[in-house]
Write an enzyme that holds these catalytic residues in place. Sequence first.
Site, PDB file in Angstrom:
ATOM      1  N   ASP A  81     -41.805  62.526  37.257  1.00 12.31           N
ATOM      2  CA  ASP A  81     -41.456  62.853  35.875  1.00 12.31           C
ATOM      3  C   ASP A  81     -42.312  62.020  34.936  1.00 12.31           C
ATOM      4  OD1 ASP A  81     -40.343  60.334  35.576  1.00 12.31           O
ATOM      5  OD2 ASP A  81     -38.296  61.038  35.270  1.00 12.31           O
ATOM      6  N   ASN A  99     -40.462  63.212  22.180  1.00 12.19           N
ATOM      7  CA  ASN A  99     -39.638  64.170  21.441  1.00 12.19           C
ATOM      8  C   ASN A  99     -39.041  63.546  20.187  1.00 12.19           C
ATOM      9  OD1 ASN A  99     -39.947  66.454  23.085  1.00 12.19           O
ATOM     10  ND2 ASN A  99     -38.363  65.775  24.497  1.00 12.19           N
ATOM     11  N   ASP A 126     -43.117  69.942  23.988  1.00 11.34           N
ATOM     12  CA  ASP A 126     -43.431  71.137  24.796  1.00 11.34           C
ATOM     13  C   ASP A 126     -44.922  71.233  25.068  1.00 11.34           C
ATOM     14  OD1 ASP A 126     -40.774  71.818  24.835  1.00 11.34           O
ATOM     15  OD2 ASP A 126     -40.932  73.394  23.315  1.00 11.34           O
ATOM     16  N   GLU A 142     -38.472  67.074  32.020  1.00 10.02           N
ATOM     17  CA  GLU A 142     -39.794  66.522  32.331  1.00 10.02           C
ATOM     18  C   GLU A 142     -39.915  66.160  33.803  1.00 10.02           C
ATOM     19  OE1 GLU A 142     -37.371  62.940  30.814  1.00 10.02           O
ATOM     20  OE2 GLU A 142     -37.427  65.111  30.582  1.00 10.02           O
TER      21      GLU A 142
END
Length: 312
Positions: free
Chosen positions: A189, A197, A206, A232
Amino acid sequence: MTAISADHLYELFNRSKQNTENVIKTAPLGICITDPNGHFEMVNPAYCQFYGYREEELIGQHFTLVVPAAYRQQMAELHDVFIQGNETHELRQEWEVRCKNGETRTIIAEAARTIGDDGKPRKVTFVVDITQRKRLEERLTQANEQLVYMASHDELTGLVNRRQGLKRLEEELKRCERYGGELSIAMFDLDDFKAVNDTYGHATGDNVLQEVTAKVNGQLRSTDVQVRLGGEEFLIIMPEINAQAAHTAMERIRQCVAESPCTEHRLSVTLSAGIACYVEASSTRMLDRADKAMYQAKQNGRNCVVIAPSAM
């Protein structure tokens, strides 16, 4: 039995002939008659309207005028075979045709063989426009293909989704159980992705996911499969390699991601990965081992790759 005079018979014949001509002229489907050489002898108004030609523009022309150039020879040969044969009807077939304005349409054509006043054969062709139906069928096919694709792929990244990815892992495990061989998986990840974010917004997040997964795909073999497990978190299925080879591959991927800034913000992104190899375990057990190794990579300071012990 009442006798019918010759004059009355002639009148009935002419009336029948006139009725037939009226039926052809008013028919809602296109009708044409071609001579033994394939030239138009008759075209009804529906035929002219469909193709966009006037009657005088078609009469005397070879019927392949309304056929795309790539198919003209084939269509002309089929016409000649039918004219010279003994069959009275030609099988209904679907064809692509071209109108005067260049528009391509799709028709269903059915033909009958008849004899003209000169004793020579003619071909009567009946044309039904199925262009709209064909386009609808194509749209439905595309929609169905899209639904099938969406059912097995992640919408954002285009990667195989979790359900399909776990199915693929099960298939690889069964292959190993049956034939032997090696299998490794890498779970990874993105480090501190929440901060991306929170700072730049989910749209930028994104974009980061899309760019990173593209970079990872660029480093994989054609036999490897990258899966988006969610958020993620990702999984890479690596058939036919051991844990050490998988570690080498993931190190290359880790370095590529760390050295390649993402988005217009030039964000530095790193990943932490855990690797597990096949040791006659279930997919759940294998994923659990990879997950624990990934957690260990986080504990080791992130931006690194850890191999899970064979018996964790």
